[in-house]
Scaffold this motif. Structure first.
Motif, PDB file in Angstrom:
ATOM      1  N   TRP A  44       0.846  -1.199   0.000  1.00 11.56           N
ATOM      2  CA  TRP A  44       0.000   0.000   0.000  1.00 11.56           C
ATOM      3  C   TRP A  44       0.880   1.248   0.000  1.00 11.56           C
ATOM      4  CZ3 TRP A  44      -5.252   0.985  -0.103  1.00 11.56           C
ATOM      5  CH2 TRP A  44      -5.673   2.241   0.304  1.00 11.56           C
ATOM      6  N   LYS A  45       1.839   1.291   0.911  1.00 14.61           N
ATOM      7  CA  LYS A  45       2.736   2.457   0.990  1.00 14.61           C
ATOM      8  C   LYS A  45       3.544   2.600  -0.293  1.00 14.61           C
ATOM      9  CE  LYS A  45       3.108   2.521   5.986  1.00 14.61           C
ATOM     10  NZ  LYS A  45       3.957   2.287   7.154  1.00 14.61           N
ATOM     11  N   HIS A  46       3.985   1.482  -0.843  1.00 17.15           N
ATOM     12  CA  HIS A  46       4.719   1.519  -2.105  1.00 17.15           C
ATOM     13  C   HIS A  46       3.823   2.037  -3.233  1.00 17.15           C
ATOM     14  CE1 HIS A  46       7.637   0.461  -5.139  1.00 17.15           C
ATOM     15  NE2 HIS A  46       6.709  -0.219  -5.791  1.00 17.15           N
ATOM     16  N   GLY A  47       2.539   1.643  -3.230  1.00 15.69           N
ATOM     17  CA  GLY A  47       1.600   2.125  -4.245  1.00 15.69           C
ATOM     18  C   GLY A  47       1.388   3.629  -4.155  1.00 15.69           C
ATOM     19  N   ILE A  48       1.293   4.148  -2.942  1.00 12.36           N
ATOM     20  CA  ILE A  48       1.120   5.601  -2.769  1.00 12.36           C
ATOM     21  C   ILE A  48       2.372   6.334  -3.237  1.00 12.36           C
ATOM     22  CG2 ILE A  48       0.932   7.413  -1.012  1.00 12.36           C
ATOM     23  CD1 ILE A  48      -1.074   5.613   0.409  1.00 12.36           C
ATOM     24  N   GLU A  49       3.538   5.830  -2.850  1.00 10.79           N
ATOM     25  CA  GLU A  49       4.788   6.476  -3.259  1.00 10.79           C
ATOM     26  C   GLU A  49       4.970   6.446  -4.769  1.00 10.79           C
ATOM     27  OE1 GLU A  49       7.800   4.433  -1.080  1.00 10.79           O
ATOM     28  OE2 GLU A  49       7.228   5.353   0.829  1.00 10.79           O
ATOM     29  N   SER A  50       4.670   5.313  -5.397  1.00  8.74           N
ATOM     30  CA  SER A  50       4.843   5.232  -6.848  1.00  8.74           C
ATOM     31  C   SER A  50       3.819   6.096  -7.573  1.00  8.74           C
ATOM     32  CB  SER A  50       4.790   3.786  -7.337  1.00  8.74           C
ATOM     33  OG  SER A  50       3.593   3.168  -6.966  1.00  8.74           O
ATOM     34  N   SER A  51       2.608   6.268  -7.024  1.00  6.80           N
ATOM     35  CA  SER A  51       1.629   7.172  -7.643  1.00  6.80           C
ATOM     36  C   SER A  51       2.102   8.614  -7.565  1.00  6.80           C
ATOM     37  CB  SER A  51       0.268   7.039  -6.962  1.00  6.80           C
ATOM     38  OG  SER A  51      -0.324   5.822  -7.278  1.00  6.80           O
ATOM     39  N   ILE A 103      -5.644  -1.244  -7.313  1.00  8.84           N
ATOM     40  CA  ILE A 103      -5.546  -2.417  -6.446  1.00  8.84           C
ATOM     41  C   ILE A 103      -6.808  -3.238  -6.676  1.00  8.84           C
ATOM     42  CG2 ILE A 103      -5.312  -3.253  -4.075  1.00  8.84           C
ATOM     43  CD1 ILE A 103      -4.158  -0.448  -3.409  1.00  8.84           C
ATOM     44  N   TYR A 104      -6.617  -4.489  -7.088  1.00 12.63           N
ATOM     45  CA  TYR A 104      -7.766  -5.351  -7.368  1.00 12.63           C
ATOM     46  C   TYR A 104      -7.386  -6.803  -7.100  1.00 12.63           C
ATOM     47  CZ  TYR A 104      -5.323  -6.032 -11.815  1.00 12.63           C
ATOM     48  OH  TYR A 104      -4.381  -6.310 -12.761  1.00 12.63           O
ATOM     49  N   ILE A 134      -3.542  -7.535  -6.609  1.00 14.51           N
ATOM     50  CA  ILE A 134      -2.625  -6.941  -7.580  1.00 14.51           C
ATOM     51  C   ILE A 134      -2.548  -5.441  -7.326  1.00 14.51           C
ATOM     52  CG2 ILE A 134      -2.115  -6.634 -10.036  1.00 14.51           C
ATOM     53  CD1 ILE A 134      -2.231  -9.566  -9.230  1.00 14.51           C
ATOM     54  N   PHE A 135      -1.317  -4.931  -7.251  1.00 19.59           N
ATOM     55  CA  PHE A 135      -1.059  -3.499  -7.147  1.00 19.59           C
ATOM     56  C   PHE A 135      -0.429  -3.090  -8.474  1.00 19.59           C
ATOM     57  CE2 PHE A 135      -1.249  -5.044  -2.900  1.00 19.59           C
ATOM     58  CZ  PHE A 135      -1.688  -3.992  -2.106  1.00 19.59           C
ATOM     59  N   LEU A 136      -1.185  -2.358  -9.313  1.00 18.96           N
ATOM     60  CA  LEU A 136      -0.762  -2.045 -10.681  1.00 18.96           C
ATOM     61  C   LEU A 136      -0.539  -0.545 -10.828  1.00 18.96           C
ATOM     62  CD1 LEU A 136      -0.419  -2.948 -13.679  1.00 18.96           C
ATOM     63  CD2 LEU A 136      -2.850  -2.489 -13.945  1.00 18.96           C
ATOM     64  N   ASN A 137       0.668  -0.186 -11.320  1.00 24.42           N
ATOM     65  CA  ASN A 137       0.989   1.209 -11.581  1.00 24.42           C
ATOM     66  C   ASN A 137       1.896   1.267 -12.795  1.00 24.42           C
ATOM     67  OD1 ASN A 137       2.944   3.572 -11.426  1.00 24.42           O
ATOM     68  ND2 ASN A 137       1.435   4.183  -9.912  1.00 24.42           N
ATOM     69  N   ASP A 138       1.431   1.931 -13.850  1.00 24.71           N
ATOM     70  CA  ASP A 138       2.226   2.154 -15.052  1.00 24.71           C
ATOM     71  C   ASP A 138       2.798   0.854 -15.624  1.00 24.71           C
ATOM     72  OD1 ASP A 138       3.415   3.643 -17.091  1.00 24.71           O
ATOM     73  OD2 ASP A 138       5.246   3.977 -15.924  1.00 24.71           O
ATOM     74  N   GLY A 139       1.978  -0.188 -15.676  1.00 23.48           N
ATOM     75  CA  GLY A 139       2.424  -1.457 -16.236  1.00 23.48           C
ATOM     76  C   GLY A 139       3.209  -2.327 -15.273  1.00 23.48           C
ATOM     77  N   LEU A 198     -11.934  -2.923  -6.176  1.00 24.93           N
ATOM     78  CA  LEU A 198     -11.114  -1.995  -6.939  1.00 24.93           C
ATOM     79  C   LEU A 198     -10.846  -0.779  -6.063  1.00 24.93           C
ATOM     80  CD1 LEU A 198      -9.678  -1.132  -9.523  1.00 24.93           C
ATOM     81  CD2 LEU A 198     -11.832  -0.108 -10.273  1.00 24.93           C
ATOM     82  N   ILE A 199      -9.582  -0.592  -5.724  1.00 26.09           N
ATOM     83  CA  ILE A 199      -9.154   0.576  -4.960  1.00 26.09           C
ATOM     84  C   ILE A 199      -8.247   1.375  -5.883  1.00 26.09           C
ATOM     85  CG2 ILE A 199      -7.965   1.399  -2.894  1.00 26.09           C
ATOM     86  CD1 ILE A 199      -8.521  -1.351  -1.632  1.00 26.09           C
ATOM     87  N   ILE A 200      -8.513   2.674  -5.990  1.00 29.31           N
ATOM     88  CA  ILE A 200      -7.724   3.527  -6.876  1.00 29.31           C
ATOM     89  C   ILE A 200      -6.993   4.560  -6.030  1.00 29.31           C
ATOM     90  CG2 ILE A 200      -7.788   5.180  -8.774  1.00 29.31           C
ATOM     91  CD1 ILE A 200     -10.343   3.759  -9.731  1.00 29.31           C
ATOM     92  N   ILE A 201      -5.669   4.569  -6.173  1.00 26.99           N
ATOM     93  CA  ILE A 201      -4.845   5.601  -5.541  1.00 26.99           C
ATOM     94  C   ILE A 201      -4.560   6.632  -6.622  1.00 26.99           C
ATOM     95  CG2 ILE A 201      -2.682   6.106  -4.362  1.00 26.99           C
ATOM     96  CD1 ILE A 201      -2.620   3.169  -3.456  1.00 26.99           C
ATOM     97  N   ASN A 202      -5.035   7.849  -6.425  1.00 28.99           N
ATOM     98  CA  ASN A 202      -4.852   8.900  -7.432  1.00 28.99           C
ATOM     99  C   ASN A 202      -3.384   9.278  -7.563  1.00 28.99           C
ATOM    100  OD1 ASN A 202      -7.584   9.025  -8.049  1.00 28.99           O
ATOM    101  ND2 ASN A 202      -7.983  10.531  -6.438  1.00 28.99           N
ATOM    102  N   ASN A 203      -3.087  10.053  -8.607  1.00 30.41           N
ATOM    103  CA  ASN A 203      -1.699  10.396  -8.901  1.00 30.41           C
ATOM    104  C   ASN A 203      -1.045  11.291  -7.842  1.00 30.41           C
ATOM    105  OD1 ASN A 203      -3.244  12.575  -9.505  1.00 30.41           O
ATOM    106  ND2 ASN A 203      -2.476  12.858 -11.577  1.00 30.41           N
ATOM    107  N   ASP A 204      -1.838  11.858  -6.937  1.00 33.20           N
ATOM    108  CA  ASP A 204      -1.256  12.653  -5.853  1.00 33.20           C
ATOM    109  C   ASP A 204      -1.219  11.886  -4.529  1.00 33.20           C
ATOM    110  OD1 ASP A 204      -3.950  12.567  -5.416  1.00 33.20           O
ATOM    111  OD2 ASP A 204      -4.219  14.728  -5.138  1.00 33.20           O
ATOM    112  N   GLY A 205      -1.536  10.587  -4.563  1.00 37.10           N
ATOM    113  CA  GLY A 205      -1.515   9.762  -3.353  1.00 37.10           C
ATOM    114  C   GLY A 205      -2.827   9.760  -2.587  1.00 37.10           C
TER     115      GLY A 205
END
Length: 150
Positions: A59-66, A75-76, A83-88, A106-113
């Motif tokens: 989760w923290k990695h997903g926020i940082e990468s976003s 996240i689905y 699965i945590f998917l960001n930019d492929g 389906l959880i969506i982390i926006n581009n600003d976290g």
């Protein structure tokens, strides 16, 4: 003609001493096996605890990468994996056996976290636990609540 010497006996079975030695050795071996098996065995509650600890890391990695990439993280669930998917790029987190998420997770982390506040549910058949992941007001923070059912 057969002759039997007095110091030789026709042995067809174990003596009492031999039987005791075999029983002692086998009991030591069995007690070691039981002791080692208890150290290897992990119960379902510990597996679920490890799942949530790993979920927090991803989760923290997903926020940082976003925030870094400026792209959303999705996240689905797919085939009992989260699965945590960001930019492929994606990370898979295996759910413990008997655990499942709500339908169409389906959880969506926006581009600003930012993650919109919402509650997501997971169910565990083995520990009879319902987990509620409640996303707080923005900032990508959440809390896990457990509720036991019969």
């Amino acid at each position: 003609m057969w002759t039997i010497k007095p110091w030789q006996k026709n042995k067809g079975a174990f003596t009492t001493i031999e039987m005791l030695i075999v029983l002692i050795i086998s009991s030591i071996f069995m007690s070691l096996c039981i002791f080692l098996y208890q150290g290897v065995h992990i119960n379902d509650k510990e597996l679920e605890k490890d799942f949530w600890e790993n979920f927090n890391v991803y989760w923290k990695h997903g926020i940082e990468s976003s925030e870094y990439s400026g792209l959303r993280t999705y996240i689905y669930e797919k085939n009992n994996d989260i699965i945590f998917l960001n930019d492929g790029n994606y990370n898979k987190l295996r759910m413990p056996n008997g655990m499942r998420s709500q339908d169409n997770l389906l959880i969506i982390i926006n581009n600003d976290g930012y993650v919109p506040p919402q509650t997501y549910e997971w169910y565990s058949k083995k520990t009879h636990t319902r987990y509620y992941l409640k996303v707080q007001l923005g900032g990508g923070t959440y809390k896990i609540y457990e509720k036991y059912y019969e």
